[in-house]
Design an enzyme around this catalytic site. Structure first.
Site, PDB file in Angstrom:
ATOM      1  N   ASP A  66       3.606  -6.809   3.752  1.00 15.31           N
ATOM      2  CA  ASP A  66       3.047  -5.845   4.706  1.00 15.31           C
ATOM      3  C   ASP A  66       3.047  -6.431   6.118  1.00 15.31           C
ATOM      4  OD1 ASP A  66       1.934  -3.525   5.638  1.00 15.31           O
ATOM      5  OD2 ASP A  66      -0.072  -3.891   4.849  1.00 15.31           O
ATOM      6  N   GLU A  87      -5.067   2.047   2.646  1.00 19.48           N
ATOM      7  CA  GLU A  87      -5.086   0.791   3.407  1.00 19.48           C
ATOM      8  C   GLU A  87      -5.265   1.086   4.881  1.00 19.48           C
ATOM      9  OE1 GLU A  87      -3.447  -2.726   5.599  1.00 19.48           O
ATOM     10  OE2 GLU A  87      -2.791  -0.660   5.708  1.00 19.48           O
ATOM     11  N   GLU A  88      -4.624   2.157   5.332  1.00 20.82           N
ATOM     12  CA  GLU A  88      -4.567   2.468   6.762  1.00 20.82           C
ATOM     13  C   GLU A  88      -5.872   3.041   7.320  1.00 20.82           C
ATOM     14  OE1 GLU A  88      -2.222   1.381   8.382  1.00 20.82           O
ATOM     15  OE2 GLU A  88      -0.286   1.576   7.390  1.00 20.82           O
ATOM     16  N   HIS A 103       3.207   2.344  12.917  1.00 18.81           N
ATOM     17  CA  HIS A 103       2.202   3.272  13.432  1.00 18.81           C
ATOM     18  C   HIS A 103       2.679   3.996  14.691  1.00 18.81           C
ATOM     19  CE1 HIS A 103      -1.260   0.994  11.217  1.00 18.81           C
ATOM     20  NE2 HIS A 103      -0.169   1.086  10.509  1.00 18.81           N
ATOM     21  N   HIS A 158       0.849  -1.197   0.000  1.00 19.83           N
ATOM     22  CA  HIS A 158       0.000   0.000   0.000  1.00 19.83           C
ATOM     23  C   HIS A 158       0.879   1.238   0.000  1.00 19.83           C
ATOM     24  CE1 HIS A 158       0.396   0.724   4.430  1.00 19.83           C
ATOM     25  NE2 HIS A 158       0.414  -0.583   4.512  1.00 19.83           N
ATOM     26  N   ASP A 211      -0.089   4.372   1.085  1.00 19.50           N
ATOM     27  CA  ASP A 211      -0.399   5.384   2.107  1.00 19.50           C
ATOM     28  C   ASP A 211       0.293   5.076   3.432  1.00 19.50           C
ATOM     29  OD1 ASP A 211      -2.168   3.119   2.409  1.00 19.50           O
ATOM     30  OD2 ASP A 211      -3.388   4.314   3.765  1.00 19.50           O
TER      31      ASP A 211
HETATM   32 ZN   LIG Z   1       0.858  -1.659   6.260  1.00 22.20          ZN
END
Ligand SMILES: [Zn+2]
Length: 387
Positions: free
Chosen positions: A164, A140-141, A353, A77, A79
């Protein structure tokens, strides 16, 4: 064979392009020109406006060099989460980090850099490979919105890999399904001191319902959570509305349904018990329930080609490869629900994150080596037909 300087250059340049969810336009443009210069056929689907973003999913197709090999999906992804703007990338002791004010964005730009490097190696060395379909998603997030709105008519691959995850020695083959639950409990507002008899306390009804719900780990494969309560205006007003949100996850669809139903029933029971006990003419209290599937379950059989290829590729490199279970949802769940069996490989990224996010260069190189091996094995008809 992996050119780690080149891999680093691409990775650094990608993490320095801001690409918060719904604002992936700039990175999409960069990826578009990289893939075009590498000879891919490019598509951008119509997901952008559907998700409220400035661009859609990017699909880059590389023709295969061997005849009649099946197309292989490669997914990442584009983003990143907040705080993720103006990333200042640092490198020490073999590991990339941010300066501590933003995430690094190795989630999931390490995957993009690895995929680009791997295809460059295939091309430079004219190594055998089947058709490669790169699906680089947006958003995706923020709820897997890119994958949910992907134009699946652009994807011919029926299986492949998403890069991922963390562990370079594992392939995620199982992830839970999740339901999102929201309850609006309507009571009746009234002055809490002057006329409490006229009120119906929505917070109390909701709290009774919540107190009868099992949250936390339900069993080895299932969890439940009440995560948000919002309601009430002041201490001198009987609250007329409270909204409660939560989720249930399970690797077993029957358990997901059962646990979701138990929570819904707890709210229904408290509201109807109150109605039975206290007569009202305006139909209060009242309940509005919303149950929405966040993502479907994914479960790849251990004898599937996707697992066999990853295991064989790892063993050729003298490494381990173990099927793993994940507790979270990712694009792979959505692809699986759309008939594309997608195993998740690790790039080495850690503490995603958070502003402590990091990735060792060595793990990125390892992931590229594994992917290179997988792609070549997949183009080997003798190996594939022996399975
Ligand atoms: Zn990810």
């Amino acid at each position: 064979m992996v050119n780690s300087d080149r891999l680093v250059d691409v990775f650094k340049s990608l993490v320095q392009i801001d690409s918060i969810s719904r604002k992936e336009g700039a990175i999409s443009k960069t990826l578009h020109s990289i893939f075009t210069s590498m000879g891919a056929e490019l598509h951008i689907d119509g997901a952008g406006p559907k998700v409220g973003g400035d661009t859609g999913n990017l699909i880059a197709k590389f023709a295969g060099t061997v005849s009649d090999a099946a197309p292989l999906l490669l997914n990442a992804h584009m983003d990143t989460v907040q705080p993720g703007e103006g990333v200042n990338i640092l490198f020490s002791d073999g590991t990339f980090k941010s300066d501590g004010t933003t995430v690094l964005g190795a989630d999931d730009k390490s995957a993009l850099a690895i995929i680009i490097e791997t295809i460059r190696i295939l091309q430079e060395n004219t190594l055998p490979h089947g058709p490669l379909e790169l699906v680089v998603t947006v958003c995706e997030e923020v709820g897997l919105l890119g994958a949910k709105n992907l134009d699946y008519s652009l994807v011919k691959a029926r299986y492949g890999y998403s890069l991922d995850a963390t562990d370079t020695k594992g392939i995620v083959t199982r992830a839970p399904a999740a339901n999102h639950l929201e309850f609006k409990v309507y009571g009746r507002d009234a002055h809490a001191g002057a006329a409490p008899e006229k009120g119906i306390n929505a917070i109390q009804i909701a709290s009774r319902a919540i107190s009868n719900i099992r949250v936390g780990r339900i069993d080895e494969e299932s969890t439940a959570n009440i995560g948000v309560i919002e309601g009430g205006k002041a201490t001198n007003i009987v609250p007329g509305l409270v909204t409660v949100s939560g989720e249930v996850r399970s690797h077993t669809p029957e358990t997901l349904d059962k646990e979701t139903r138990k929570i819904v029933e707890s709210f229904e029971r408290e509201v109807s018990d109150y109605s039975e006990a206290v007569a009202s003419e305006d139909g209060l209290p009242k309940l509005e329930t919303t149950v929405r599937q966040d993502f479907p379950v994914f479960k790849i059989p251990e004898d599937h080609l996707v697992v066999a290829l990853a295991k064989k590729a790892a063993s050729r490199l003298g490494r381990e490869m173990k099927p793993k279970m994940s507790g979270g949802g990712s694009d792979a769940n959505i692809f699986f629900g759309n008939g594309i069996v997608t195993g998740i490989l690790g790039t080495g990224m850690k503490d995603m994150h958070t502003v402590r996010e990091s990735i060792p260069l060595d793990d990125m190189v390892k992931c590229a080596e594994l992917l290179l091996e997988i792609i070549q094995l997949h183009a080997n008809k003798d190996f594939v037909s022996s399975l």
